[in-house]
Scaffold this motif. Sequence first.
Motif, PDB file in Angstrom:
ATOM      1  N   ASP A  85       0.848  -1.183   0.000  1.00 56.50           N
ATOM      2  CA  ASP A  85       0.000   0.000   0.000  1.00 56.50           C
ATOM      3  C   ASP A  85       0.885   1.234   0.000  1.00 56.50           C
ATOM      4  OD1 ASP A  85      -1.840   2.024   0.283  1.00 56.50           O
ATOM      5  OD2 ASP A  85      -2.795   1.196   2.077  1.00 56.50           O
ATOM      6  N   LEU A  86       0.998   1.863  -1.169  1.00 53.38           N
ATOM      7  CA  LEU A  86       1.801   3.076  -1.364  1.00 53.38           C
ATOM      8  C   LEU A  86       0.904   4.282  -1.633  1.00 53.38           C
ATOM      9  CD1 LEU A  86       4.219   1.094  -3.562  1.00 53.38           C
ATOM     10  CD2 LEU A  86       5.080   2.521  -1.714  1.00 53.38           C
ATOM     11  N   SER A  87      -0.339   4.206  -1.169  1.00 57.95           N
ATOM     12  CA  SER A  87      -1.263   5.308  -1.436  1.00 57.95           C
ATOM     13  C   SER A  87      -0.749   6.583  -0.775  1.00 57.95           C
ATOM     14  CB  SER A  87      -2.672   4.967  -0.947  1.00 57.95           C
ATOM     15  OG  SER A  87      -2.673   4.605   0.418  1.00 57.95           O
ATOM     16  N   GLY A  88      -0.728   7.649  -1.576  1.00 61.06           N
ATOM     17  CA  GLY A  88      -0.267   8.934  -1.091  1.00 61.06           C
ATOM     18  C   GLY A  88       1.233   9.029  -0.861  1.00 61.06           C
ATOM     19  N   ALA A  89       1.981   8.015  -1.254  1.00 62.26           N
ATOM     20  CA  ALA A  89       3.430   8.015  -1.034  1.00 62.26           C
ATOM     21  C   ALA A  89       4.133   8.969  -1.992  1.00 62.26           C
ATOM     22  CB  ALA A  89       3.998   6.606  -1.207  1.00 62.26           C
ATOM     23  N   ASN A  90       5.257   9.498  -1.541  1.00 65.58           N
ATOM     24  CA  ASN A  90       6.086  10.360  -2.378  1.00 65.58           C
ATOM     25  C   ASN A  90       7.219   9.513  -2.941  1.00 65.58           C
ATOM     26  OD1 ASN A  90       7.594  12.314  -3.624  1.00 65.58           O
ATOM     27  ND2 ASN A  90       8.236  13.323  -1.749  1.00 65.58           N
ATOM     28  N   LEU A  91       7.153   9.234  -4.227  1.00 66.73           N
ATOM     29  CA  LEU A  91       8.164   8.440  -4.921  1.00 66.73           C
ATOM     30  C   LEU A  91       8.888   9.294  -5.964  1.00 66.73           C
ATOM     31  CD1 LEU A  91       5.785   5.453  -5.104  1.00 66.73           C
ATOM     32  CD2 LEU A  91       8.086   5.220  -4.192  1.00 66.73           C
ATOM     33  N   THR A  92       8.968  10.588  -5.722  1.00 72.44           N
ATOM     34  CA  THR A  92       9.625  11.510  -6.642  1.00 72.44           C
ATOM     35  C   THR A  92      11.068  11.080  -6.870  1.00 72.44           C
ATOM     36  OG1 THR A  92       8.257  13.325  -5.846  1.00 72.44           O
ATOM     37  CG2 THR A  92      10.253  13.918  -7.048  1.00 72.44           C
ATOM     38  N   GLY A  93      11.411  10.836  -8.129  1.00 71.36           N
ATOM     39  CA  GLY A  93      12.782  10.472  -8.473  1.00 71.36           C
ATOM     40  C   GLY A  93      13.230   9.109  -7.978  1.00 71.36           C
ATOM     41  N   ALA A  94      12.298   8.277  -7.518  1.00 79.21           N
ATOM     42  CA  ALA A  94      12.659   6.943  -7.033  1.00 79.21           C
ATOM     43  C   ALA A  94      13.075   6.045  -8.192  1.00 79.21           C
ATOM     44  CB  ALA A  94      11.490   6.315  -6.276  1.00 79.21           C
ATOM     45  N   LYS A  95      13.996   5.155  -7.928  1.00 75.24           N
ATOM     46  CA  LYS A  95      14.482   4.189  -8.918  1.00 75.24           C
ATOM     47  C   LYS A  95      13.787   2.855  -8.662  1.00 75.24           C
ATOM     48  CE  LYS A  95      17.438   7.276 -10.278  1.00 75.24           C
ATOM     49  NZ  LYS A  95      16.917   8.232 -11.219  1.00 75.24           N
ATOM     50  N   LEU A  96      12.771   2.567  -9.476  1.00 77.34           N
ATOM     51  CA  LEU A  96      11.965   1.362  -9.327  1.00 77.34           C
ATOM     52  C   LEU A  96      12.142   0.407 -10.501  1.00 77.34           C
ATOM     53  CD1 LEU A  96       9.046   3.500  -8.121  1.00 77.34           C
ATOM     54  CD2 LEU A  96       9.660   1.436  -6.869  1.00 77.34           C
ATOM     55  N   SER A  97      13.232   0.529 -11.232  1.00 72.65           N
ATOM     56  CA  SER A  97      13.419  -0.335 -12.401  1.00 72.65           C
ATOM     57  C   SER A  97      13.472  -1.797 -11.958  1.00 72.65           C
ATOM     58  CB  SER A  97      14.685   0.052 -13.170  1.00 72.65           C
ATOM     59  OG  SER A  97      15.820  -0.021 -12.346  1.00 72.65           O
ATOM     60  N   GLY A  98      12.723  -2.617 -12.671  1.00 73.70           N
ATOM     61  CA  GLY A  98      12.675  -4.043 -12.380  1.00 73.70           C
ATOM     62  C   GLY A  98      11.896  -4.399 -11.130  1.00 73.70           C
ATOM     63  N   ALA A  99      11.226  -3.443 -10.520  1.00 71.89           N
ATOM     64  CA  ALA A  99      10.456  -3.712  -9.299  1.00 71.89           C
ATOM     65  C   ALA A  99       9.166  -4.448  -9.621  1.00 71.89           C
ATOM     66  CB  ALA A  99      10.147  -2.415  -8.565  1.00 71.89           C
ATOM     67  N   ASN A 100       8.710  -5.250  -8.678  1.00 66.24           N
ATOM     68  CA  ASN A 100       7.434  -5.941  -8.803  1.00 66.24           C
ATOM     69  C   ASN A 100       6.396  -5.141  -8.020  1.00 66.24           C
ATOM     70  OD1 ASN A 100       5.269  -7.655  -8.997  1.00 66.24           O
ATOM     71  ND2 ASN A 100       6.099  -9.207  -7.625  1.00 66.24           N
ATOM     72  N   LEU A 101       5.523  -4.458  -8.747  1.00 69.46           N
ATOM     73  CA  LEU A 101       4.458  -3.660  -8.143  1.00 69.46           C
ATOM     74  C   LEU A 101       3.096  -4.284  -8.440  1.00 69.46           C
ATOM     75  CD1 LEU A 101       6.157  -0.387  -9.168  1.00 69.46           C
ATOM     76  CD2 LEU A 101       5.428  -0.805  -6.828  1.00 69.46           C
ATOM     77  N   THR A 102       3.066  -5.588  -8.634  1.00 70.62           N
ATOM     78  CA  THR A 102       1.830  -6.304  -8.909  1.00 70.62           C
ATOM     79  C   THR A 102       0.827  -6.043  -7.789  1.00 70.62           C
ATOM     80  OG1 THR A 102       3.046  -8.036 -10.062  1.00 70.62           O
ATOM     81  CG2 THR A 102       0.816  -8.581  -9.350  1.00 70.62           C
ATOM     82  N   SER A 103      -0.356  -5.605  -8.156  1.00 66.41           N
ATOM     83  CA  SER A 103      -1.455  -5.342  -7.224  1.00 66.41           C
ATOM     84  C   SER A 103      -1.129  -4.296  -6.167  1.00 66.41           C
ATOM     85  CB  SER A 103      -1.921  -6.640  -6.549  1.00 66.41           C
ATOM     86  OG  SER A 103      -2.371  -7.556  -7.519  1.00 66.41           O
ATOM     87  N   ALA A 104      -0.103  -3.486  -6.386  1.00 63.58           N
ATOM     88  CA  ALA A 104       0.232  -2.425  -5.430  1.00 63.58           C
ATOM     89  C   ALA A 104      -0.789  -1.309  -5.516  1.00 63.58           C
ATOM     90  CB  ALA A 104       1.627  -1.882  -5.710  1.00 63.58           C
ATOM     91  N   ASN A 105      -1.045  -0.668  -4.397  1.00 60.21           N
ATOM     92  CA  ASN A 105      -1.954   0.471  -4.348  1.00 60.21           C
ATOM     93  C   ASN A 105      -1.127   1.748  -4.397  1.00 60.21           C
ATOM     94  OD1 ASN A 105      -3.864   2.417  -3.885  1.00 60.21           O
ATOM     95  ND2 ASN A 105      -4.559   1.603  -1.919  1.00 60.21           N
ATOM     96  N   LEU A 106      -1.181   2.450  -5.535  1.00 64.47           N
ATOM     97  CA  LEU A 106      -0.452   3.696  -5.741  1.00 64.47           C
ATOM     98  C   LEU A 106      -1.428   4.861  -5.885  1.00 64.47           C
ATOM     99  CD1 LEU A 106       2.044   2.012  -8.121  1.00 64.47           C
ATOM    100  CD2 LEU A 106       2.776   3.312  -6.120  1.00 64.47           C
TER     101      LEU A 106
END
Length: 168
Positions: A85-106
């Motif tokens: 659950d990443l709702s409302g999260a600040n991911l500005t400039g985050a490096k998420l390459s190759g990340a598994n965000l399956t069913s994640a709440n953004l």
Amino acid sequence: MANFEHLAILNTGVEAWNEWRKENPETIPDLRESRLRAANLSKADLTGADLTGGDLMRTKLVRAKLRTANLAKAKLKGADLNGADLSGANLTGAKLSGANLTSANLFNANLIGADLSSANLTGAKLHGANLAGTVFGDTFVDLAGLTGVQMFRRPEDGPNPNATTLRD
């Protein structure tokens, strides 16, 4: 720099961490620039935590609670955020390459300038997310998860009148 007390509690394990969070609900965890590479933080309650610039490469964050967390410029390459659950999260400039965000709440997450190349967003909920300048190279995106998303030129410019908004 991170608060060493907070980091020490997290290093004792997710169960102890979650118990500490229940006992200290008003405390904002300060884990800035922490090296948590390849840690297993599945189901950890990191709500509102400051993880700015943290090294979370290949970290397991399956079903972790990261609501309103600050992950600006965090390194999450290859991290497993399945169901997080990443709702409302600040991911500005985050490096998420190759990340598994399956069913994640953004929901309403800020992904300005984030790198999502080769990430898996199958079933991710991105409604209301800000994706300005987000890199999607070779990313698997389930278009159903992009309903209601708006893309902006720059945050200070406001909405782009020519941008496409995906709707249900």
